[in-house]
Design a protein around this motif. Structure first.
Motif, PDB file in Angstrom:
ATOM      1  N   GLY A 108      38.950  97.459  11.795  1.00  0.00           N
ATOM      2  CA  GLY A 108      38.569  96.154  11.446  1.00  0.00           C
ATOM      3  C   GLY A 108      38.923  95.904   9.819  1.00  0.00           C
ATOM      4  O   GLY A 108      39.142  94.723   9.574  1.00  0.00           O
ATOM      5  N   LEU A 109      38.613  96.827   9.026  1.00  0.00           N
ATOM      6  CA  LEU A 109      39.110  96.510   7.718  1.00  0.00           C
ATOM      7  C   LEU A 109      40.468  96.877   7.378  1.00  0.00           C
ATOM      8  O   LEU A 109      40.903  96.812   5.872  1.00  0.00           O
ATOM      9  N   SER A 110      41.230  97.072   8.191  1.00  0.00           N
ATOM     10  CA  SER A 110      42.953  97.170   8.074  1.00  0.00           C
ATOM     11  C   SER A 110      43.423  96.225   7.207  1.00  0.00           C
ATOM     12  O   SER A 110      44.487  96.403   6.220  1.00  0.00           O
ATOM     13  N   LYS A 111      43.142  94.872   7.513  1.00  0.00           N
ATOM     14  CA  LYS A 111      43.754  93.624   6.808  1.00  0.00           C
ATOM     15  C   LYS A 111      43.233  93.844   5.314  1.00  0.00           C
ATOM     16  O   LYS A 111      44.227  93.558   4.571  1.00  0.00           O
ATOM     17  N   THR A 112      41.898  93.792   5.219  1.00  0.00           N
ATOM     18  CA  THR A 112      41.321  93.845   3.854  1.00  0.00           C
ATOM     19  C   THR A 112      42.110  95.074   2.983  1.00  0.00           C
ATOM     20  O   THR A 112      42.092  94.860   1.762  1.00  0.00           O
ATOM     21  N   HIS A 113      42.134  96.105   3.620  1.00  0.00           N
ATOM     22  CA  HIS A 113      42.652  97.322   2.933  1.00  0.00           C
ATOM     23  C   HIS A 113      44.238  96.916   2.589  1.00  0.00           C
ATOM     24  O   HIS A 113      44.567  97.117   1.207  1.00  0.00           O
ATOM     25  N   THR A 352      30.736  88.119   8.453  1.00  0.00           N
ATOM     26  CA  THR A 352      31.440  88.233   9.761  1.00  0.00           C
ATOM     27  C   THR A 352      32.910  88.117   9.565  1.00  0.00           C
ATOM     28  O   THR A 352      33.384  87.790   8.619  1.00  0.00           O
ATOM     29  N   LYS A 353      33.746  88.487  10.750  1.00  0.00           N
ATOM     30  CA  LYS A 353      35.005  88.022  10.773  1.00  0.00           C
ATOM     31  C   LYS A 353      36.016  89.143   9.876  1.00  0.00           C
ATOM     32  O   LYS A 353      37.014  88.644   9.372  1.00  0.00           O
ATOM     33  N   LEU A 354      35.335  90.107   9.554  1.00  0.00           N
ATOM     34  CA  LEU A 354      36.156  91.080   8.745  1.00  0.00           C
ATOM     35  C   LEU A 354      37.515  91.470   9.224  1.00  0.00           C
ATOM     36  O   LEU A 354      38.506  91.953   8.865  1.00  0.00           O
ATOM     37  N   ASP A 355      37.492  91.599  10.766  1.00  0.00           N
ATOM     38  CA  ASP A 355      38.739  91.911  11.424  1.00  0.00           C
ATOM     39  C   ASP A 355      39.779  91.132  11.358  1.00  0.00           C
ATOM     40  O   ASP A 355      40.982  91.556  11.571  1.00  0.00           O
ATOM     41  N   GLY A 356      39.493  89.833  11.069  1.00  0.00           N
ATOM     42  CA  GLY A 356      40.567  88.702  10.958  1.00  0.00           C
ATOM     43  C   GLY A 356      40.754  88.319   9.864  1.00  0.00           C
ATOM     44  O   GLY A 356      41.694  87.424   9.247  1.00  0.00           O
ATOM     45  N   SER A 357      40.474  88.823   8.709  1.00  0.00           N
ATOM     46  CA  SER A 357      40.758  88.505   7.167  1.00  0.00           C
ATOM     47  C   SER A 357      41.318  89.761   6.524  1.00  0.00           C
ATOM     48  O   SER A 357      40.794  90.786   6.640  1.00  0.00           O
ATOM     49  N   SER A 358      42.154  89.159   5.413  1.00  0.00           N
ATOM     50  CA  SER A 358      42.557  90.226   4.495  1.00  0.00           C
ATOM     51  C   SER A 358      41.644  89.930   3.122  1.00  0.00           C
ATOM     52  O   SER A 358      41.895  90.481   2.071  1.00  0.00           O
ATOM     53  N   LYS A 359      40.629  89.114   3.288  1.00  0.00           N
ATOM     54  CA  LYS A 359      39.866  88.898   2.240  1.00  0.00           C
ATOM     55  C   LYS A 359      38.467  89.283   2.122  1.00  0.00           C
ATOM     56  O   LYS A 359      37.390  88.979   1.464  1.00  0.00           O
ATOM     57  N   GLY A 360      38.239  90.378   2.834  1.00  0.00           N
ATOM     58  CA  GLY A 360      36.863  90.930   3.075  1.00  0.00           C
ATOM     59  C   GLY A 360      36.513  91.789   1.721  1.00  0.00           C
ATOM     60  O   GLY A 360      35.312  91.980   1.835  1.00  0.00           O
ATOM     61  N   GLY A 361      37.415  91.964   0.816  1.00  0.00           N
ATOM     62  CA  GLY A 361      36.752  92.440  -0.553  1.00  0.00           C
ATOM     63  C   GLY A 361      35.908  91.543  -1.272  1.00  0.00           C
ATOM     64  O   GLY A 361      35.143  91.951  -2.210  1.00  0.00           O
TER      65      GLY A 361
END
Length: 402
Positions: A108-113, A352-361
């Motif tokens: 789920g956090l791969s895009k934020t990574h 929410t929606k951490l899996d669909g975002s690269s902005k989870g930071g």
């Protein structure tokens, strides 16, 4: 009725009509063969009737049973072999158990990574020495991420202070990781229901599209699995679709539901929900609220009114004001937190929606700027994809190279 017929059944059926025609021909004196004419006409009719009744599926007369689907031989039950004393049963294969919560979090956090950690790592990989040029590039990169300017400079100052001990990209990333974990650990606090408060009232706020409806359903699902009785009140009365969607989810998770017609006073729905929770002896009441733009003052006043109504009916309620934030908004989520917190005094956050975002930071920025516990993070659409927030697990997944 459905009967089984064979070929001779159809032959008998045709013969019955042949004898019937012989009967008609005999009564009209049309039989030219003396032998056939010598047989009484009533005998032809009797044979025709008997053959016809034999062939037609008349209940109680036809000798054949109704057709039934072929019986299926049940599969043999797996044999149970007793394990010898002291021997543990063999563990099931991992493929059958599905991904673990840690694996789900990492995915789920791969895009934020990629959007946060990889950008920072790239700065250090371009130079082996931590000189002024690299620090300037690092500063620019941090400010350009979604953690917010204030938090970006806090991380940058940490790197500056430790510059003497940083001898390469790995030690630099390790220093940033340590600082992020320290920030997030301060906000780690699971939602725990006190035993002496019943019903425990959770008021859920957030703008439209943030994931409020599904978050409420997932929290209710989690509480139901813990053995709690839950009632959900639909306080977002400005959108008919919101009421219908929430009712669908309430039925799906097995929670009671309280609603009013579209356009009703939201505070009255909250009051009815609280009254229902008290009278039915429910453990938890979850109240949805309207989610128009957070900059609308009338919305904030409406939410404050709902707070006052709940407190008047049940002193201390709402016991939790949970703000649902959409991770895909990036730094805008920080501003939403500020507005809702100033108006309501937010006591918990669900991102929410951490899996669909690269902005989870942005979660780092929220944790750094606001002293508000982070209760949940959403990493998928399944009911179990709303996880309690644990700082160390989150950081491990965030820095995991997926």
């Amino acid at each position: 009725m459905n009967y089984r017929f064979s070929t001779h059944d159809y032959v008998i059926f045709i013969l019955s009509y042949a004898f019937f025609f012989l009967y008609l021909a005999d009564t009209q004196s049309m039989l030219s063969f003396p032998l056939l004419h010598a047989i009484p006409s009533w005998l032809y009719l009797a044979v025709a009737v008997v053959l016809n009744v034999w062939a037609l599926p008349v209940p109680g007369i036809h000798p054949r049973l109704p057709s039934r689907p072929p019986e299926r031989t049940p599969l043999p039950s797996p044999s149970v072999t007793e394990e010898p004393a002291g021997k543990a049963p063999e563990p099931e294969e991992k493929a059958l158990s599905g991904p673990t919560p840690e694996e789900k979090l990492g995915k789920g956090l791969s895009k934020t990574h990629k959007g946060f950690i990889d950008r920072i790592s790239a700065v250090f990989k371009r130079s082996s020495t931590l000189d002024q040029n690299l620090l300037s590039e690092l500063e620019e990169t941090l400010v350009g991420t979604d953690i917010g300017v204030r938090t970006a400079y806090a991380l940058f100052e940490t790197i500056q202070k430790k510059a003497a001990s940083i001898d390469g990209p790995e030690s630099a990333i390790s220093a940033i990781r340590t600082e992020i974990e320290a920030i997030l650990e301060k906000r780690e606090s699971e939602l725990v229901l006190p035993l002496d408060i019943k019903p425990y009232v959770i008021m859920v706020a957030g703008v439209n599209g943030s994931g409020k409806t599904t978050t409420i359903a997932k929290i209710a699902h989690r509480l139901k699995n813990e053995g709690k009785s839950v009632v959900i009140a639909s306080g977002d009365t400005f959108r008919a679709a919101a009421i219908e969607q929430l009712e669908h989810w309430a039925n799906r998770v097995g929670a009671d539901f309280v609603k009013a017609h579209e356009g009703a006073d939201p505070s009255s729905v909250a009051f009815d929900g609280l009254q229902a929770a008290i009278s039915r002896n429910h453990d938890v009441l979850i109240i949805d609220t309207a989610g128009r733009l957070h900059t609308r003052e009338n919305l904030m006043e409406e939410l404050k009114k709902t707070q006052r109504v709940l407190d008047k009916k049940f002193p201390g309620a709402p016991h939790e004001i949970l703000l649902v934030l959409d991770a895909t908004l990036g730094q805008n989520a920080i501003e939403q937190t500020r507005q809702f917190n100033n108006a309501l005094g937010v006591t918990g956050i669900a991102l929410t929606k951490l899996d669909g975002s690269s902005k989870g930071g942005v979660i780092v920025g929220i944790a750094n700027e606001f002293e508000i516990p982070i209760r949940f993070i959403g990493i998928g659409e399944d009911m179990d994809d709303l996880q309690p927030f644990h700082a160390r697990s989150f950081v491990n997944a965030l820095f995991l190279d997926n």
